[in-house]
Structure formats: structure tokens, C-alpha cells
Design an enzyme around this catalytic site. Sequence first.
Site, PDB file in Angstrom:
ATOM      1  CE  LYS C  78      -3.953   1.941   2.446  1.00 38.30           C
ATOM      2  NZ  LYS C  78      -4.903   2.019   3.630  1.00 38.30           N
ATOM      3  CB  SER C 158      -8.324   3.861   2.566  1.00 34.01           C
ATOM      4  OG  SER C 158      -7.471   3.113   3.619  1.00 34.01           O
ATOM      5  CB  SER C 182      -8.583   1.132   5.670  1.00 34.82           C
ATOM      6  OG  SER C 182      -9.225   2.490   5.573  1.00 34.82           O
TER       7      SER C 182
END
Lengths: 95, 502, 493
Positions: C78, C158, C182
Site C-alpha cells: 500500500k 482505503s 480500511s
Amino acid sequence: MSVDKATVRRIAKLARIALPEERVEPMMGELNGILGWIEQLQEVNVEGVEPMTSVVAQELRMRDDVVTTGGDAAAIVANAPRSEDNFFVVPKVLE
Amino acid sequence: MSERGARLIKGATGEWEIVIGMEVHAQVLSNAKLFSGAATTFGAEPNSQVSFVDAAMPGMLPVINRKCVEQAIRTGLGLKATINHRSVFDRKNYFYPDLPAGYQISQYKQPIVGAGEVTIDLPNGESRRVGIERLHLEQDAGKSLHDQHPDYSYVDLNRAGVALMEIVTKPHMRGSEEAAAFLRKLRAIVRYLGTCDGNMDEGSMRADVNVSVCRIGGYDKFRETGELKHLGIRCEIKNVNSMRFIAQAVEYEARRQVDILESGGTIAQETRLFDARAGETRSMRSKEEAHDYRYFPDPDLLPLEIDQAWIDEIARSLPELPDEKKARLMAAGLSAYDAAVLVAEKETADYFEAMVAEGVEAKAAANWLNNEYFGRLNKAGLTVTTGPVTPAQHAAILEMVASNIISGKIAKDVLDIVWQEGGDPRAHVEARGLRQVTDTSAIEAAVDAVIAANPDKVEEAKKKPKLAAWFVGQVMKETRGKANPQAVNAIVNDRLGIADGG
Amino acid sequence: MSEPTEFTLAEARDAVRAKKISSADLTKAFLSAVESARALNAFVTETPERALDMAKESDARIARDEARPLEGLPLAIKDLFCTKGVRTTAGSHILGNFVPPYESTVTQNLWDAGAVMLGKTNMDEFAMGSSNETSHFKPVINPWRARNSNQNLVPGGSSGGSAAAVSGSLCLAATGTDTGGSIRQPAAVAGIVGMKPTYGRCSRWGIVAFASSLDQAGPMTRTVRDAAILLRHMASVDEKDSTSVDLPVPDYEATLGSGVKGLRIGIPTEYRIDGAPPEIDALWAKGAEWLKAQGAEIIEVSLPHTKYALPAYYIVAPAEASSNLARYDGVRYGHRAAGTQDLTELYEKSRAEGFGPEVRRRILIGTYVLSAGYYDAYYLRAQKIRTLIKRDFEQAFEACDVLLTPATPGPAFALGEKSNNPISMYLNDVFTVTVNLAGLPAISVPAGLTANGLPLGLQIIGKAFDEATVLRAGRSIEVAANFSAKPQKWWTA
Ligand SMILES: [Mg+2]
Ligand SMILES: [Zn+2]
């Protein structure tokens, strides 16, 4: 509680985020939508409840007093939009 | 100016008292910063003592330096203050280029050190106690240089993140003399403790002074009740970075406030800047306006828990502090004045103690330093640390006096020689033949020679015994000061037929 | 043997170690999958050269019999994790071309274990979002589509890029971060496993901060076993993070198969919410039956403050974010607005240009709730409610060992469907956010499909630092659900 336009302007100033005048009213609406929804927290009885100050129950670890970093000014300013002689450079700050 | 005069201001409508509180930022003596492993030394190349944490790079986290916590506890103990077993680090949020994270990690509601006190010594010999409200740990900011370029400021983060102790007093000082005395004493204490170098020129100690004025009696009512309403509205004067400026800033500010009040105005609680060049304070209100620091506990840190065992351990390692040292020296026979002079500066006290450690009796060491050495240093613009004579050299001189090898007068000459040339005082005495003559027959011969050469003076002296001193002086001159003065005295009296001690 | 890109992490580990496939070949297979999946926009930055270098080194180590636990296994990271020498954006324009001169502790742990980095995955800006639509680098597309539909769906957020990368077989596994859901919410709507460990289990050092008291890194994988493997090598105590916890990291994989016999499973009454699709409730009930059938005891428990979790979160998270994001000021790194005359203008313009609308809105909310006169009513009150929420869990855990809940209130939705109504977007995290407020571990496991073929997940919540039991229970759900559906690879067409 809800915010008015003056408050929106004041918060934006505090947060250092430019908010064009035509965005003040819409932003006020967005913030009040969220604040209105948050308002339900007022119904919770929190008397005598300690606020959470640490998520995990443990002692604060401490470091030893030894110098472990530094000496690389070039790495510190490497990503700077503007620098000179390893100083960060910003528009003049008036005292 | 008398103490009373210093804290009263005469206005058109009567007299006013000055009330002063202080906030002192003292840089913690430590190798590394409060929350990072970057160095703290003064005067390094720009941004060369900056870690990624200090530069607030994304994802960087603070980890507290144990030494800085220990130093805060040590200082707290030196201020006879409560050490809080639990304290909390908060973020103080504001934007400024020398504050990289956009917040300063500080302690707001729960500081590490609570109430304490400092005893201040006033020039007239009086002592007063000044209450300490709190001491908290926080990060220093970086430095912006504004004079390098017409349109730009240059930012150096070397100082960003260095540990500071913010020490806040109660409004217990009543004039600029007391404020200066407080700062001097605080500086001595932290220097004795080794928690701050007290170097005001390098910014290691910076004072903000809160000044208010009230009608006579207001202060006493405040002390009785603890209610601030008896005091006037205060203004905080920033940037008062020398002892000299404190007096100027306080006097100017108090007069300004009295003038406003007497012309029917009110004092706005505000932050003011001391302009050393103009000798006046100026409002910083324009900068203050938007401040709303939005303090909240720093979620990157846990509460700081300190157990009693650690506090006890630090307490055991505390050095003797100025007040205690002064009391001990007075008990050893020193006058309050001499003791105060010796303890006021840590270096002076250490210098004195080094002489005592070399075997010099305390009172003799104190007299010698106060009467002989400090004057010479002053004249030369030197201090005990920069002056040319070591405690061991002093001790050697005084040891020779004590064992009658040289006279007190020769001792001063020897000090001058050592000052000029350095070296072992004993060697100088030997090389120059300055040893005191204690051989009685040699002294008798010298006395007899003087008597024989001055028959008229002998007759006179028999009537006026005080003239014996003239003979002693002549003998000392003949022997170039090396004769033992007591022996000369005794023999002169004997030859002139004057009773001893006459 | 299946396609290398369809391997689980465990299968790939075994195959690479047995030299059935080289890390270089495995890595190349994934790099070409990444390349052919640009339509998903799962990656912000691809790092093929670095991947191949790392793979080559892994192969050399394997040849020398010096294989480390994750040797040669390609992962996606990420873009919230700072990676030394590789641009790190946090999905934001304000970080500009920020290239960290340091490596986050979690990714360093992974590289030290031998893993290979394929690239940095797309995400909601500063992890603020539940659909990946707030990314400065355009939304991520969910590999899944509803049956007989070619409408693009969001991958959740997210960690949407990581979810899409794992789901679309663009990597063996990925890292995510979870502040309010997330990891788990995108995992659920992308049909993969996602786990948020206990707060303090993984170091936060080097992860761009959103809300410091809530953020936690975790694994996003194809199977529960893979989550167990990856978590073990992400987690560590870290002297650089004061909130990381000094506890040994167990071998989660070793206890994975112990089953749930005798385990007490709590079903929190308050998670039954009005208006939730019947499919969610049905799946939840099915999950309870599966565990019961494997010998677990099902117990109704109460978490009375559940409904206050989301509003409390929308005070705490923006407040912390408003402070954490103050450092993005155009001075030391990142975007600086052009042509500003003074410092205030530089700050205001750089931040207005650099932050997207959702981030700006949250910074303003956070600034407001901390401001003079409002702190007690908002922030302090929310932190007290956190204490109550944590207490709820502690009481529930006196009666049970883990909790079973739905992971999300619904399946993946269409792009743009919720982006005009912040609160409806926030409600995606209704089942996940309580866990962050209490700092507990939880996993989302794919458990079924909706009628029109979109994945749904079930969530297991555990006691603090009891990830092992969470993984065990998750594995039992996985076994029972036998979820084997995969998205059609429409994007390669
Ligand atoms: Mg202050
Ligand atoms: Zn301060």
C-alpha cells in the site's frame, strides 16, 4: 451544535487551507451535515468515565541518550521544494 | 535604590506595586534530542543535526529520551517540587516554518513537575521565596534566519526537537531586582544540578516575564487569599534574554501600565516583545490573534509514568545546591557575604571546593580568594575558569604561609609571579630566595645593626613605644621582606625594652 | 499445478523453496499480470526492476540454501508505507514526488524475510475513504463485477489497490492499513481475506499517519493461512514506535488448524442494523451455524455502545488527522503552490491545492472539534465513549472468546454511488470501526456471494493480542464457506 460561515472561515484559517468565498457556504453545509450526525453522542452518559489516553496498556518505552542520527543535511533537504546551502527556503517571514 | 523603592511606581494618582511572574525555557543538557537521536550541540552546520523525526517526515514517530526525563526530575527536586508520577505529552498545534510537524510536543494539563520554590538572595542581604508553579518538558523549535535574503527566510532545524524545561513561577516577584535575582538563582541551581548550561548568549536559557501592576496592598491580599483578582492584568514580555534587559523591560512595562491605568484605560492581556535596541516593549497582538492551539494528548506517545524508586535514586545523586553550600560555609565560619559570593556561580564554588580539597582551611581559602584573587581576575576581565592560577597553585602558596615558609606579604608577591609565569609556587620561592628568615641570630644581627645606626630614634622610641614599628619596617627592608615579622617584632621590643604587645 | 499467479502465498512459498519455480519466474508472471491489469488502476507505482533484482537475490539465496521465510515471494505494498528510494504518495497530490530516504519497519521486516516488492498500490487519499475514489491517482476498479453486468464497482477502501491486486491475482498478497475498516472492508467486497491486528502489534514507524491512535497495518491475502504467514513477518516490537508492543509474535500458522471446538462465539445483538440487506443477516446466521457445526458454542452478547462508534470515530480520526497532516505545508517536501507572496499564502494555497476534498473536509472537522470551546464537547467526549466501547468488548469477552459479525453492510457498489453523501460512505465502516476504537484484532473472511454474484465477508473479532484465536476461527469459517469463486479477468480482454 452547528457552524456558521464565520466559523468555517476561522477554521479554514486555523487549518491553513485556502477556502474561496464561494466555497464557504457549501462547506458550511457539509460540515453541519456531519456535525448534526455526530450530535447523537451528546445522549451518552459519560459521567465519571476516563477518556482513553492510550489504546494499549503498557509503559512508555524510553531511548538512551545517545546520538544515533544526523550529519546528513543533504538527505534532510533532498525533497524540499526550495533549499539553499542546506537551509529550507520560504517566503520571508515578517517579525 | 532601596528594595521598597524598586517595586513601587509613583503615579499621578498614587503609588503602584509591580508584580512579576516568569516563564523560563531552560535547554536540557543531554546528548540527544527529546524525541530523536540527533545531536544537540550548539553552532553546527545547518540541518546537520536533524533526524527524519525532527524534520517531521511522513510516518516518523517520537521516542522519548530517558535522560531528558531524568533531568526534568532532577531539576524538579532541585526546585523542591513535587514530581508527578503520571504526566501526559500534548500537541500544541500551530503553523510556523521552524515547527516542522505543525505542532510542538509539550505538556499542558499534566506536567512532569508540580509546585516548588526557589529562595532568592537580594542585594541588601535579604532572602525571599518565589513559588514555582510547574515545570514541563517540551520540544524547542528550529531557527528561521530572516537577514540572509531580501525576499526569503532560511530555516535550520538543528535546534528543532531539543528538550526544553519550561519553568513557570507564581507571580511572587515584586520588582526587576527580584526578577533578576530569581533568574540568577535559577541559573545557579540548574548549573549545579548539571541539567542546563544556563548559557543565555546561546539561548540555553530564555525568559518571558509577566508584568502587572496593582494598588498598594493588592499583592498582600493575593498572597493571603491566593486570588488573582487582587492583582492587575498581566502582559507577557517575550525575548528577555539577559539579566540587564529584565530590569529595562520590567521598568518600562510597569510604567506603561501605570500610565494607561491612570489615564482611565485598561490593560489588555497580551504578549509583548522586548525591543532591546529601543529599550521598550511592543505589542505582538497581530500575531496572537489567530492562535488557538488545539491542545490534545499526543497519540504517538503514552502517558509518562515515573515510579518513586527512580525519583529516590535521582534524589540520592543530587549535588549540594547553592543554599545548602552557603549554609555549610557559614557554619565553617565564613561571613554571609563571603559565602554568598563563593556559591553564586557554580564554577566559583567548584574552584573554592578544589582549594579546600587540596587541604586549605575553608576560611583561609575564602579570604584569599575574596581579598586577593577575585580582584585580580576582575581587573583582568577574567573568571575562575579563564584565569591563570589553579586551585592547586593557590593551595601551595597558602600552605607555605601556614607553615611559615613565607610571610603573608611575600605570598601576594608569589601570587603575582605565578600569575605571570605559572609554575610551582614552591619552586619560585626557592629560586628567588623568598623563604622567610627564621634564624634568630641572623635577625638579631639585623636588628642590632639598625639600632646601632639610629641612636636618636632609639631614645625617641623609649618614650613613644609606637616607633618600634619603624624599626621593624627597617629590618624587613634590610632583609627584603624575608625575615619572619613576628620574630623581628619580638627582638625589636626586647632590645628597646618595650613590653610585648605594646 | 495451477498458474503461478493463482498460487496462494503458502503454495508459492513451498514451490519456490522446493525450486519448482524460481522467484524470478514467479515475479515475472506477476509483473506481466500487473502490466495487463492497468485498467484496474491498482498500482500507483510499479517497481519491476527492483522486483526482478530482489527476485534474483532470492534465487541466489535459495541456491545457497539460505532461504528466508518469505524468500522470493512477490508482494504489493500500500502506498502509505514509506519505501526507501521509491516514491510514496499516500494517494495524495500534496506528497508530490516525495521519495522517502527511509524504509517503514513493516516493509523492512518483509524484505528481511525475503519478500519481493512489485510496486505501490493505490489507495484513498491519506487512507480517508471507503471506496478508493478519493485517491489523487484516480479510483481503483474492483476486479469483481455483478453477474451479467459490466458496470465498474469500487474495491472498497482505503486499501482498495491492495484488495484489487490480491483479488485480481496481481500479487501473492499485499499490505494494507486499517484505521476504521480500511483492510477488512475492501477485503470483504473484493472477496479476499483481510486482517487488522491488535493496535501495537505492527510498528507504525514509516507508515504515513492518518489517525495515530487507530492506524494499524495488516495483511491482505487470498487465504487465512496466508494472512497468518504474512502477519507473522509484518509484526514486531519496534523501538522507534512507542506504541508498538513488546510481546513475542507467535507462529500463527502452526495453530491455524486447531478448529473451534469448545470455543465460545459471541453474536453481538447490536450489530443487527435496520435496513441492512437480508443477505447480510442470512450470511451472518450461516456463519454461526458453520461454527456451531464445528463444535463451537454460540452465545448472544451485548455491545451497548456500538451505535456511537462511528460518530465517535468521526471525531477522533479527523482530530488526529488535522494535526498529523499539518506537516504537509510545502516547506520541507511535497507540493508547494507556485507564485505565493508570503508564508501564509504559501501554506494555504499549497494545502488547498495539495489535499483533495475529502481530506480538506476532515481536516476542517478535526480542527473544529479540537478548537477552543469545543474540545470537551467533542474530542474529550468521544475519547470517553471509546473507553465505554472498549469496556463493552471487555465485558463481552468475559462470556466469549471471539465475536462473529458481518464485515460490511453490503457488497461492492458502483463508482460514484455514494461519493456525494459523506455519511452514507462513512456507514460502510459501521461493523469494522468499533474494533479500531478498542484497538482489537479482527479478520474479514470471504464467506459467500450475493444473489448477483458479488462477494461478502464475515468478521471475527478477538481479544487484544489474541490474533491466533481470530485466525483459527477465521480458518474455520473459510473451511466451511469453501469460498472458491474468482472474478472473471475481464480487464485482460
Ligand atoms: Mg509558555
Ligand atoms: Zn514553552
